[in-house]
Design a protein around this motif. Structure first.
Motif, mmCIF file in Angstrom:
data_model
loop_
_atom_site.group_PDB
_atom_site.id
_atom_site.type_symbol
_atom_site.label_atom_id
_atom_site.label_comp_id
_atom_site.label_asym_id
_atom_site.label_seq_id
_atom_site.Cartn_x
_atom_site.Cartn_y
_atom_site.Cartn_z
ATOM 1 N N PHE A 25 0.841 -1.142 -0.189
ATOM 2 C CA PHE A 25 -0.113 0.005 -0.061
ATOM 3 C C PHE A 25 0.833 1.222 0.025
ATOM 4 O O PHE A 25 0.525 2.224 -0.760
ATOM 5 N N ASN A 26 1.849 1.401 0.859
ATOM 6 C CA ASN A 26 2.725 2.536 0.979
ATOM 7 C C ASN A 26 2.141 3.791 1.305
ATOM 8 O O ASN A 26 2.294 4.878 0.517
ATOM 9 N N LEU A 27 1.145 3.583 2.281
ATOM 10 C CA LEU A 27 0.393 5.124 2.324
ATOM 11 C C LEU A 27 0.934 6.034 3.543
ATOM 12 O O LEU A 27 1.694 5.228 4.280
ATOM 13 N N PHE A 28 0.813 7.290 3.490
ATOM 14 C CA PHE A 28 1.263 8.068 4.719
ATOM 15 C C PHE A 28 0.501 7.857 5.685
ATOM 16 O O PHE A 28 -0.551 8.409 5.689
ATOM 17 N N ALA A 29 0.830 7.441 6.925
ATOM 18 C CA ALA A 29 0.202 7.177 8.120
ATOM 19 C C ALA A 29 -0.546 8.568 8.754
ATOM 20 O O ALA A 29 -1.488 8.432 9.313
ATOM 21 N N GLN A 30 0.402 9.738 8.363
ATOM 22 C CA GLN A 30 -0.013 10.763 9.061
ATOM 23 C C GLN A 30 -0.813 11.713 8.335
ATOM 24 O O GLN A 30 -1.114 12.897 8.752
ATOM 25 N N ARG A 31 -1.228 11.398 6.811
ATOM 26 C CA ARG A 31 -1.975 12.104 6.135
ATOM 27 C C ARG A 31 -3.443 11.275 5.836
ATOM 28 O O ARG A 31 -3.475 10.240 6.078
ATOM 29 N N SER A 90 -9.652 -0.992 6.768
ATOM 30 C CA SER A 90 -9.082 -2.120 6.458
ATOM 31 C C SER A 90 -8.100 -2.303 5.384
ATOM 32 O O SER A 90 -7.884 -1.381 4.797
ATOM 33 N N GLY A 91 -7.503 -3.619 5.401
ATOM 34 C CA GLY A 91 -6.372 -3.718 4.236
ATOM 35 C C GLY A 91 -7.019 -3.569 2.958
ATOM 36 O O GLY A 91 -6.372 -2.798 1.946
#
Length: 248
Positions: A91-97, A142-143
């Motif tokens: 996924f490589n999403l930005f956790a803080q965004r 969710s994933g």
């Protein structure tokens, strides 16, 4: 749309050289959903990274829309990648965004006006069925939902090609089916060419039209999904299909 011609990739380490890909030939037609399958360590991910030049081929060429891109400068490669989306299994999403901010990120890098970024991101979240999650954070999803955000982000720059590197490997069965349906819809409605890298024959069967089987850095067979499933020629392909004769 995409032609890979006699492509080879060799990595050099302290212990010597290691040829990961050798003499790869592929032809992916415009608007097609093309599968590349093989066991772990076959070279599939390296191949897809060579297509968008995250890895430079050691020899051979990658031709996109009739243009050999292999010798592109770094600036030309950056421009090329704006038309090639990529989806990973992690996924490589930005956790803080927030979800909206994650989808907006490529447009932010491209310096699009904020209003245009927000409009595009909202439209994409609607496309992937997450319009109500715009203000949420990745950890709250969710994933399967996180992968949908990643897909929306990959579509932000309106790519003509979408590379999916094991995009469903981290998902459960229900999320996998939902993601594959979404990818087919994107292909159908947006006309995006999809290259699907996977180790799962069920994924190939569900979504792809043509497939190449890769093992030990070589394409060992290729053809329509129907023909490969009905008449596998190589033992590795038969193993991937579960068509194995067990000796006593």
């Amino acid at each position: 749309m995409i032609e890979v011609k006699s492509l080879s990739k060799t990595f050099t380490t302290k212990s010597g050289t290691h040829e990961v890909l050798s003499g790869i030939d592929l032809h992916v037609a415009d608007g097609q959903i093309y599968g590349i399958i093989g066991p772990s360590g076959a070279g599939k991910s390296t191949l897809v990274r060579c297509i968008n030049l995250l890895e430079r081929p050691t020899s051979g060429s990658v031709v996109i829309d009739g243009v050999d891109v292999t010798g592109f400068s770094d600036k030309q490669v950056r421009e090329l990648r704006s038309g090639i989306g990529m989806i990973f299994q992690d996924f490589n999403l930005f956790a803080q965004r927030t979800v909206l901010e994650n989808v907006m990120f490529p447009l932010e890098i491209a310096h699009d006006p904020r209003v245009a970024r927000e409009q595009r991101a909202h439209a994409l979240l609607d496309l992937v069925g997450l319009a109500d999650k715009a203000g949420s954070y990745p950890a709250q999803l969710s994933g399967g939902q996180q992968q949908r955000v990643a897909i929306a982000r990959a579509l932000a720059n309106k790519p003509s090609i979408l590379l999916c590197d094991e995009a469903t490997s981290a998902l459960d069965t229900i999320s996998t089916l939902s993601t594959l349906k979404l990818l087919k819809r994107i292909n159908r409605e947006l006309g995006v060419t999809l290259v699907v890298i996977t180790h799962s024959m069920s994924v190939i069967e569900a979504i792809c039209e043509n497939v190449s089987v890769v093992a030990d850095g070589h394409v060992i067979e290729h053809g329509t999904v129907r023909d490969i499933f009905a008449h596998p020629q190589n033992e590795i392909t038969r193993q991937l299909l579960g068509k194995v004769s067990w000796d006593d």
